[in-house]
Design an enzyme around this catalytic site. Structure first.
Site, PDB file in Angstrom:
ATOM      1  N   HIS A  63       0.819  -1.213   0.000  1.00 28.42           N
ATOM      2  CA  HIS A  63       0.000   0.000   0.000  1.00 28.42           C
ATOM      3  C   HIS A  63       0.856   1.268   0.000  1.00 28.42           C
ATOM      4  O   HIS A  63       0.393   2.319  -0.442  1.00 28.42           O
ATOM      5  CB  HIS A  63      -0.940  -0.006   1.204  1.00 28.42           C
ATOM      6  CG  HIS A  63      -2.032  -1.019   1.090  1.00 28.42           C
ATOM      7  ND1 HIS A  63      -3.349  -0.679   0.893  1.00 28.42           N
ATOM      8  CD2 HIS A  63      -2.003  -2.378   1.128  1.00 28.42           C
ATOM      9  CE1 HIS A  63      -4.091  -1.775   0.820  1.00 28.42           C
ATOM     10  NE2 HIS A  63      -3.297  -2.823   0.972  1.00 28.42           N
ATOM     11  N   VAL A  67       1.922   3.779  -4.181  1.00 23.53           N
ATOM     12  CA  VAL A  67       1.488   5.180  -4.207  1.00 23.53           C
ATOM     13  C   VAL A  67       2.714   6.082  -4.085  1.00 23.53           C
ATOM     14  O   VAL A  67       3.229   6.318  -3.001  1.00 23.53           O
ATOM     15  CB  VAL A  67       0.483   5.469  -3.075  1.00 23.53           C
ATOM     16  CG1 VAL A  67      -0.013   6.914  -3.152  1.00 23.53           C
ATOM     17  CG2 VAL A  67      -0.691   4.494  -3.134  1.00 23.53           C
ATOM     18  N   ASP A 242      -6.895 -17.541   3.803  1.00 19.94           N
ATOM     19  CA  ASP A 242      -6.716 -18.912   3.323  1.00 19.94           C
ATOM     20  C   ASP A 242      -6.862 -19.862   4.509  1.00 19.94           C
ATOM     21  O   ASP A 242      -7.173 -19.433   5.627  1.00 19.94           O
ATOM     22  CB  ASP A 242      -5.399 -19.089   2.567  1.00 19.94           C
ATOM     23  CG  ASP A 242      -4.172 -19.257   3.458  1.00 19.94           C
ATOM     24  OD1 ASP A 242      -4.266 -19.061   4.691  1.00 19.94           O
ATOM     25  OD2 ASP A 242      -3.100 -19.586   2.925  1.00 19.94           O
ATOM     26  N   ASP A 249       2.627 -19.891   3.469  1.00 19.35           N
ATOM     27  CA  ASP A 249       2.884 -21.090   2.678  1.00 19.35           C
ATOM     28  C   ASP A 249       2.132 -20.972   1.357  1.00 19.35           C
ATOM     29  O   ASP A 249       1.622 -19.904   1.026  1.00 19.35           O
ATOM     30  CB  ASP A 249       2.469 -22.355   3.448  1.00 19.35           C
ATOM     31  CG  ASP A 249       1.010 -22.296   3.923  1.00 19.35           C
ATOM     32  OD1 ASP A 249       0.236 -21.469   3.376  1.00 19.35           O
ATOM     33  OD2 ASP A 249       0.649 -23.071   4.825  1.00 19.35           O
TER      34      ASP A 249
END
Length: 329
Positions: A63, A67, A242, A249
């Site tokens: 982030h 920019v 996840d 991983d």
């Protein structure tokens, strides 16, 4: 009290603004030889205090660097004269754990005052977040300066939304000379951490304005998300990105192959034929994913704006200029 010592210090920092440095490994080997050790120590402390915080800090590099380059503009708080990046569309109610960077900066200032930039802290901390959660470790190039300003508008104009598709992401990364492979590998940063229901409500209930869920969602996973994020429920509730959210991983890619990607911008990497080959590759070969991710992070860290900079005392605010000292003294 004499203003001379303050003026000397601030004038020294002003020379930093215009001199600039070439990024290189072990940049602080003479001026702050323990810098990288201090950052890792503080990241370990943060991880013990709250496991999720390291994933949050890792996101800062993406982030920040997209920019106007890797300049710690992301860390600046708003002022009466400046709307910073923290409240931009992609960051508000999303980025967190800024206090971890505060703690790192405080420790570095005690060891080596006015030496290590906040921009370099972001780079080192992101690397450590990955290494401490089981992912690759790599040598980072350092020597960045901290920006003198930030722009909410620039962040809004550049950062992708959770609704972004693979074609948009490919084009975005190409603007920064990052390849399709780099983009898919770096998306693997979602191997750790969580996302908000706000980011997936449209996938669950109105994908592409259809009034129906995203057909790419595996049915049992969709039911799980429906329960986590019911229509009309609290959109700030978070879910795992996840199946192993505290371990870096290749499970993230395995989940995409099975239609269990949390974000639309993740799952689209498997539905798109151009990016699918890399998703499959990384799902089958964790070592290759680790190599590609580390290479991508180094490339991402090379993004620079060329604008003047400084070494901030406090990562949340720019340093006072000499005239400011005179006005308030």
């Amino acid at each position: 009290m004499s203003l001379l010592p303050h003026l000397i210090l601030y004038l020294t920092l002003l020379t930093v603004v215009v001199t600039g440095e070439t990024l290189r490994p072990r940049f602080y080997s003479e001026t702050c030889p323990e810098a990288e050790s201090i950052v890792r120590r503080e990241m370990k402390k943060a991880m013990i205090k709250e496991a999720r915080s390291v994933a949050s800090v890792m996101r800062f590099q993406f982030h920040d660097c997209f920019v106007n380059g890797c300049d710690a503009s992301l860390l600046l708080d708003d002022t009466p004269n400046m709307l910073g990046e923290k409240l931009s569309l992609s960051n508000i109610d999303s980025l967190r754990s800024f206090e971890v960077v505060d703690d790192i900066k405080e420790a570095l200032e005690k060891a080596c005052p006015a030496t290590v930039s906040c921009a370099d802290i972001v780079i080192m901390a992101a690397r450590d977040a990955v290494a401490l959660t089981g992912g690759p470790d790599w040598e980072v190039k350092l020597g960045r300066k901290d920006s003198l300003t930030a722009s909410q508008q620039d962040s809004d104009d550049i950062m992708p939304s959770p609704r972004a598709n693979a074609t948009f992401l490919i084009d975005l990364f190409e603007r920064f000379n990052l390849s399709v492979k780099d983009m898919v590998a770096l998306s693997g940063s979602h191997s750790i951490g969580q996302g908000r229901c706000f980011s997936i409500m449209f996938r669950l209930y109105n994908q592409s304005g259809s009034g129906k869920p995203d057909p790419a969602l595996e049915p049992s996973y969709r039911k799980k998300l429906d329960k986590l994020c019911p229509l009309g429920g609290d959109e700030n509730v978070t879910g795992d990105l996840d199946a192993t959210p505290q371990v870096f991983d290749n499970q993230y890619f395995k989940d995409l192959v099975s239609g269990r990607g949390f974000l639309n911008s993740d799952q689209t990497l498997y539905t798109n034929l151009v990016t699918r080959e890399y998703v499959k590759m990384f799902s089958e070969d964790q070592d290759e994913f680790f190599r590609a991710f580390a290479e991508g992070m180094v490339k991402l860290g090379d993004l620079q704006s060329g604008r003047p900079g400084e070494i901030r005392f406090n990562c949340r605010v720019v340093n006072r200029r000499p005239i400011d000292v005179l006005l308030v003294s």
